[in-house]
Design a protein around this motif. Structure first.
Motif, PDB file in Angstrom:
ATOM      1  N   ALA A   1      42.485  58.857  65.036  1.00 33.92           N
ATOM      2  CA  ALA A   1      42.801  60.208  64.648  1.00 33.92           C
ATOM      3  C   ALA A   1      42.500  59.936  62.858  1.00 33.92           C
ATOM      4  N   GLN A   2      42.633  59.109  62.517  1.00 35.48           N
ATOM      5  CA  GLN A   2      42.245  59.534  60.922  1.00 35.48           C
ATOM      6  C   GLN A   2      40.813  58.577  59.869  1.00 35.48           C
ATOM      7  N   GLY A   3      40.714  57.344  61.663  1.00 38.79           N
ATOM      8  CA  GLY A   3      39.071  56.938  60.746  1.00 38.79           C
ATOM      9  C   GLY A   3      38.585  55.403  62.215  1.00 38.79           C
ATOM     10  N   SER A   4      37.914  55.031  61.483  1.00 40.55           N
ATOM     11  CA  SER A   4      37.462  53.697  62.561  1.00 40.55           C
ATOM     12  C   SER A   4      38.986  52.833  62.024  1.00 40.55           C
ATOM     13  N   LEU A   5      38.220  52.312  63.742  1.00 39.48           N
ATOM     14  CA  LEU A   5      39.665  51.412  64.181  1.00 39.48           C
ATOM     15  C   LEU A   5      38.526  49.671  64.703  1.00 39.48           C
ATOM     16  N   ALA A   6      37.768  49.988  63.710  1.00 40.73           N
ATOM     17  CA  ALA A   6      36.657  48.481  62.897  1.00 40.73           C
ATOM     18  C   ALA A   6      37.330  47.955  61.951  1.00 40.73           C
ATOM     19  N   PRO A   7      37.384  46.208  62.571  1.00 35.83           N
ATOM     20  CA  PRO A   7      38.031  45.485  60.553  1.00 35.83           C
ATOM     21  C   PRO A   7      37.762  45.317  59.682  1.00 35.83           C
ATOM     22  N   ILE A   8      37.564  45.682  58.268  1.00 38.38           N
ATOM     23  CA  ILE A   8      36.712  45.331  57.208  1.00 38.38           C
ATOM     24  C   ILE A   8      36.794  44.379  56.601  1.00 38.38           C
ATOM     25  N   PRO A   9      35.823  43.846  56.796  1.00 40.25           N
ATOM     26  CA  PRO A   9      35.401  42.434  56.222  1.00 40.25           C
ATOM     27  C   PRO A   9      35.662  41.892  54.991  1.00 40.25           C
ATOM     28  N   GLY A  10      36.635  40.511  55.183  1.00 43.26           N
ATOM     29  CA  GLY A  10      36.875  40.340  53.479  1.00 43.26           C
ATOM     30  C   GLY A  10      37.654  39.358  53.900  1.00 43.26           C
ATOM     31  N   THR A  11      38.517  39.119  53.286  1.00 45.64           N
ATOM     32  CA  THR A  11      39.367  37.868  52.920  1.00 45.64           C
ATOM     33  C   THR A  11      40.590  38.730  53.141  1.00 45.64           C
ATOM     34  N   GLY A  12      40.995  39.368  51.938  1.00 44.85           N
ATOM     35  CA  GLY A  12      42.184  40.663  51.913  1.00 44.85           C
ATOM     36  C   GLY A  12      42.840  41.024  53.350  1.00 44.85           C
ATOM     37  N   PHE A  13      41.832  41.772  54.264  1.00 48.71           N
ATOM     38  CA  PHE A  13      42.062  42.494  55.388  1.00 48.71           C
ATOM     39  C   PHE A  13      42.710  41.632  56.476  1.00 48.71           C
ATOM     40  N   ALA A  14      41.203  39.720  56.326  1.00 49.04           N
ATOM     41  CA  ALA A  14      42.150  38.715  57.214  1.00 49.04           C
ATOM     42  C   ALA A  14      43.618  38.233  56.969  1.00 49.04           C
ATOM     43  N   LEU A  15      44.256  38.396  55.661  1.00 48.80           N
ATOM     44  CA  LEU A  15      44.917  37.534  55.110  1.00 48.80           C
ATOM     45  C   LEU A  15      46.223  38.202  55.390  1.00 48.80           C
ATOM     46  N   SER A  16      45.733  40.117  55.570  1.00 51.85           N
ATOM     47  CA  SER A  16      46.920  40.544  55.752  1.00 51.85           C
ATOM     48  C   SER A  16      47.092  41.193  57.059  1.00 51.85           C
ATOM     49  N   VAL A  17      46.336  40.489  58.145  1.00 48.48           N
ATOM     50  CA  VAL A  17      46.552  40.682  59.256  1.00 48.48           C
ATOM     51  C   VAL A  17      46.945  39.249  60.269  1.00 48.48           C
ATOM     52  N   LEU A  18      46.469  38.124  59.609  1.00 52.36           N
ATOM     53  CA  LEU A  18      47.363  37.492  59.937  1.00 52.36           C
ATOM     54  C   LEU A  18      48.808  36.936  59.726  1.00 52.36           C
TER      55      LEU A  18
END
Length: 324
Positions: free
Chosen positions: A217-234
């Motif tokens: 409802a606020q924006g895209s569900l696509a993951p954000i390319p980048g190490t920071g986002f990947a580390l946050s999810v992991l």
């Protein structure tokens, strides 16, 4: 004449690893994993919206666990799936949504964390007021002392923000959501309970759908390319979800809900130690005093519940050959 073969050794059943591991070790792991969630949330704020991170952490956990849980899930009755899915929505989606959305609307993080740390008291009030179960007075005293310790630890982070008045109720509602889910889980009959991994997968799956709608409802569900986002999810998927929620439900199967939730009074000081180690945040004397105070309160709760759990002396349960 051939004699029937007699086994030379008795068949030994493999012990359940969940019962082999001492409960204090599981509780120590719970505190570390649960506290990691606040650190992961802070780390992820610099790289992605909160809803996007919690959505993808649910997706990742669901994908990792799926091969291990597909068979037991197919064998589970639909009514059992629905009940455990409801518990998952309250425990994961409701809890995380209330706290994160409150912060997003302007509630200070320290105040939101304090509301979340009211879980032991909220659970005790629900247990006494809704279920009518009496708690011993030392348990109430221990819960109050533990809460005082939490207030000492978070004193420097407490402040009123510019959020709307109603937004301050969101972290409180999130805490109550987890408290209701905890009581619901404890009240399930053995036939209605699922295995640890299938239950965790189901909770992540239904919560992932809820977070997908919120983020969509606020924006895209696509993951954000980048190490920071990947580390946050992991980080949040491994430590906070599989570790935190997994150990939370595991400890609840071994002991009382009051004991497990009271241990979370130590989550704020442990979180601050995480922040000191990772973000070089300063420590203060209030941290040590508050941690010691919470420890005294938790000791009172654990000691009282352990004493009340001892079987009363009953002649009918005395060992054979011994008189009462």
């Amino acid at each position: 004449m051939n004699r029937p073969k007699t086994p030379s050794r008795r068949t030994q059943t493999k012990p359940d690893w969940r019962l082999v591991i001492p409960l204090p070790m599981l509780e120590a792991g719970l505190l570390l994993a649960w506290s990691s969630g606040f650190i992961g949330a802070r780390f992820s704020l610099d790289y992605a919206p909160v809803w996007l991170v919690v959505f993808w952490r649910c997706v990742l956990v669901s994908l990792v666990l799926f091969p291990f849980v597909i068979k037991p899930l197919l064998q589970t009755p639909r009514t059992v799936l629905l009940k455990n899915a409801g518990i998952g929505l309250l425990a994961m989606a409701g809890y995380l949504a209330g706290i994160t959305q409150g912060i997003a609307l302007g509630v200070p993080a320290g105040l939101a964390a304090l509301f979340a740390d009211l879980l032991p008291m909220g659970l005790a009030l629900l247990t006494a007021g809704v279920l009518g179960q009496r708690l011993a007075w030392p348990v109430w005293v221990g819960l109050v002392i533990g809460l005082i310790g939490v207030a000492l630890v978070t004193q420097g982070a407490l402040a009123w923000g510019n959020a709307p008045i109603w937004a301050y109720s969101l972290p409180l509602l999130g805490m109550l959501s987890l408290a209701v889910a905890t009581l619901w889980q404890k009240s399930l009959a053995p036939s209605q309970r699922m295995g640890l991994l299938p239950n965790l997968w189901l909770q992540c799956a239904v919560s992932g759908l809820a977070f997908a709608m919120a983020q969509g409802a606020q924006g895209s569900l696509a993951p954000i390319p980048g190490t920071g986002f990947a580390l946050s999810v992991l980080w949040t998927a491994g430590l906070s979800t599989i570790g935190g929620y997994g150990l939370y439900w595991l400890c609840l199967r071994r002991t009382t809900a009051t004991r497990v939730t009271s241990l979370l009074y130590l989550s704020p000081p442990i979180t601050m130690l995480w922040a000191w180690a990772m973000f070089d945040e300063p420590l203060s004397w209030q941290l040590a005093v508050g941690m010691a105070t919470s420890g005294i309160g938790i000791w009172m709760v654990v000691r009282t519940e352990a004493r009340d759990a001892l079987p009363s002396h009953n002649p009918a349960t005395s060992p054979p050959g011994k008189s009462a």
